[in-house]
Design an enzyme around this catalytic site. Structure first.
Site, mmCIF file in Angstrom:
data_model
loop_
_atom_site.group_PDB
_atom_site.id
_atom_site.type_symbol
_atom_site.label_atom_id
_atom_site.label_comp_id
_atom_site.label_asym_id
_atom_site.label_seq_id
_atom_site.Cartn_x
_atom_site.Cartn_y
_atom_site.Cartn_z
ATOM 1 N N ASP A 54 57.331 -81.372 -23.162
ATOM 2 C CA ASP A 54 58.686 -81.616 -23.688
ATOM 3 C C ASP A 54 58.809 -83.047 -24.210
ATOM 4 O O ASP A 54 59.842 -83.435 -24.763
ATOM 5 C CB ASP A 54 59.772 -81.276 -22.655
ATOM 6 N N SER A 55 57.723 -83.834 -24.080
ATOM 7 C CA SER A 55 57.677 -85.144 -24.739
ATOM 8 C C SER A 55 57.868 -84.980 -26.240
ATOM 9 O O SER A 55 58.206 -85.933 -26.935
ATOM 10 C CB SER A 55 56.339 -85.845 -24.458
ATOM 11 N N ASP A 93 55.748 -76.598 -21.506
ATOM 12 C CA ASP A 93 56.689 -77.271 -20.601
ATOM 13 C C ASP A 93 58.010 -76.517 -20.567
ATOM 14 O O ASP A 93 58.551 -76.161 -21.613
ATOM 15 C CB ASP A 93 56.965 -78.682 -21.140
ATOM 16 N N GLU A 192 51.890 -88.186 -12.729
ATOM 17 C CA GLU A 192 52.275 -89.158 -13.758
ATOM 18 C C GLU A 192 52.819 -90.444 -13.132
ATOM 19 O O GLU A 192 53.633 -90.399 -12.196
ATOM 20 C CB GLU A 192 53.342 -88.547 -14.688
#
Ligand code: KIV
Length: 296
Positions: A54-55, A93, A192
């Site tokens: 979804d970045s 995502d 992350e």
């Protein structure tokens, strides 16, 4: 059997392949991909996992963060990536809000990524507090990738994009999150923005493969955002980003050269133009000659 550009054999990657890699101690490679062209290049290079992160809300659509992207917007990109990916495992995502309420909604949304988008797994952020919904989605035969540490969908709760797991309490919580995901049977766990030492501890503790982004070199695999890799993100990169190319410079150079060629009338040239067939040209010449003769 097809080969990568450097001659390695390519084969279909599944969640089982990823799991084997941990036990064989073979690093797992993952890149984000958001469209057909980059998905093809990533896949043909033999990257194991193409992650439609979804970045893309930020890198492709210019949103300020990942919170506002919808399932429909994500699906549009997942479908394009599906058309470009043959061998890589395709993970999509789940966007913010698509799995945070009723688990029936989460199953409905995850199913859309599989049925409409062709994803082979979905990714959800969060550990212990998301594990029930993750289990329900796995029960619906959809592999899930976990994601803990600096989870961008929690940006407002974290008060910014801050490295997580720096205190003893935070490390303990992260370990509990990782173990909960491991027990739930997730396909892999993205780690992350956590200290290298914590990435290593989690990787040693769980049977599930870990894939790090800013989590140090001891994870079972590594992922970067495609746009970071090739310098297509505007602004300074995060500490963990290594730039392997400068696509922004290449694009700017090409666009400037194109513009200059148009202005100086060097583009297009004759070889870049279509021409009439000989017979049509001859007939046209005759018509034009007659027209000229009449006008005189
Ligand atoms: O959205 C994304 O690209 C991600 C990766 C950075 C893990 O979640």
């Amino acid at each position: 059997m097809s080969l990568t550009p450097i001659g390695e054999p390519r084969r279909k990657i599944t969640t089982a392949t990823i799991r084997e890699r941990k036990f064989e101690h073979t690093p797992i490679t993952c890149l984000t991909a958001y469209d057909y062209a980059t998905a093809r290049l990533v896949d043909e290079a033999g990257i194991d996992i193409a992650l439609v992160g979804d970045s893309l809300a930020m890198t492709m659509l210019g949103y300020e963060n990942t919170l506002s992207i919808t399932v429909d917007e994500m699906l549009h990109h997942v479908k394009a990536v599906r058309r470009g990916v043959k061998d890589a495992l395709l993970i999509a995502d789940m966007p913010y809000g698509s799995y945070h309420g009723e688990s029936s909604d989460a199953i409905h949304n995850a199913t859309r990524f599989v049925k409409e988008g062709g994803a082979e797994a979905v990714k959800m952020e969060g550990g212990e507090k998301r594990v029930d919904v993750i289990r329900r989605v796995i029960d619906a035969e959809i592999p899930v990738a976990g994601h803990i540490g600096l989870t961008p969908q929690s940006v407002n709760v974290m008060g910014g994009y801050k490295v997580q797991g720096k205190s003893l309490n935070a490390i303990e919580q992260l370990m509990r999150d990782a173990v909960a995901l491991d027990r739930a049977g997730v396909a892999c766990i993205y780690l992350e923005g956590i200290p290298r030492e914590v990435g290593a501890m989690i990787t040693a503790e769980v049977e599930t493969p870990t894939i790090g982004i800013g989590a140090g070199p001891d994870c079972d695999g590594q992922v970067l955002v495609f746009h970071d890799l090739v310098n297509l993100t505007f602004g300074p990169p995060a500490k963990f980003v290594r730039r392997y190319g400068d696509v922004a410079a290449l694009i700017t150079q090409s666009v400037l050269a194109f513009k200059a060629d148009i202005i100086s009338r060097h583009f297009p040239n004759d070889a870049e133009s279509y021409h009439l067939p000989k017979e049509t040209q001859a007939a046209l010449d005759t018509i034009l000659r007659r027209k000229h003769a009449i006008q005189r």
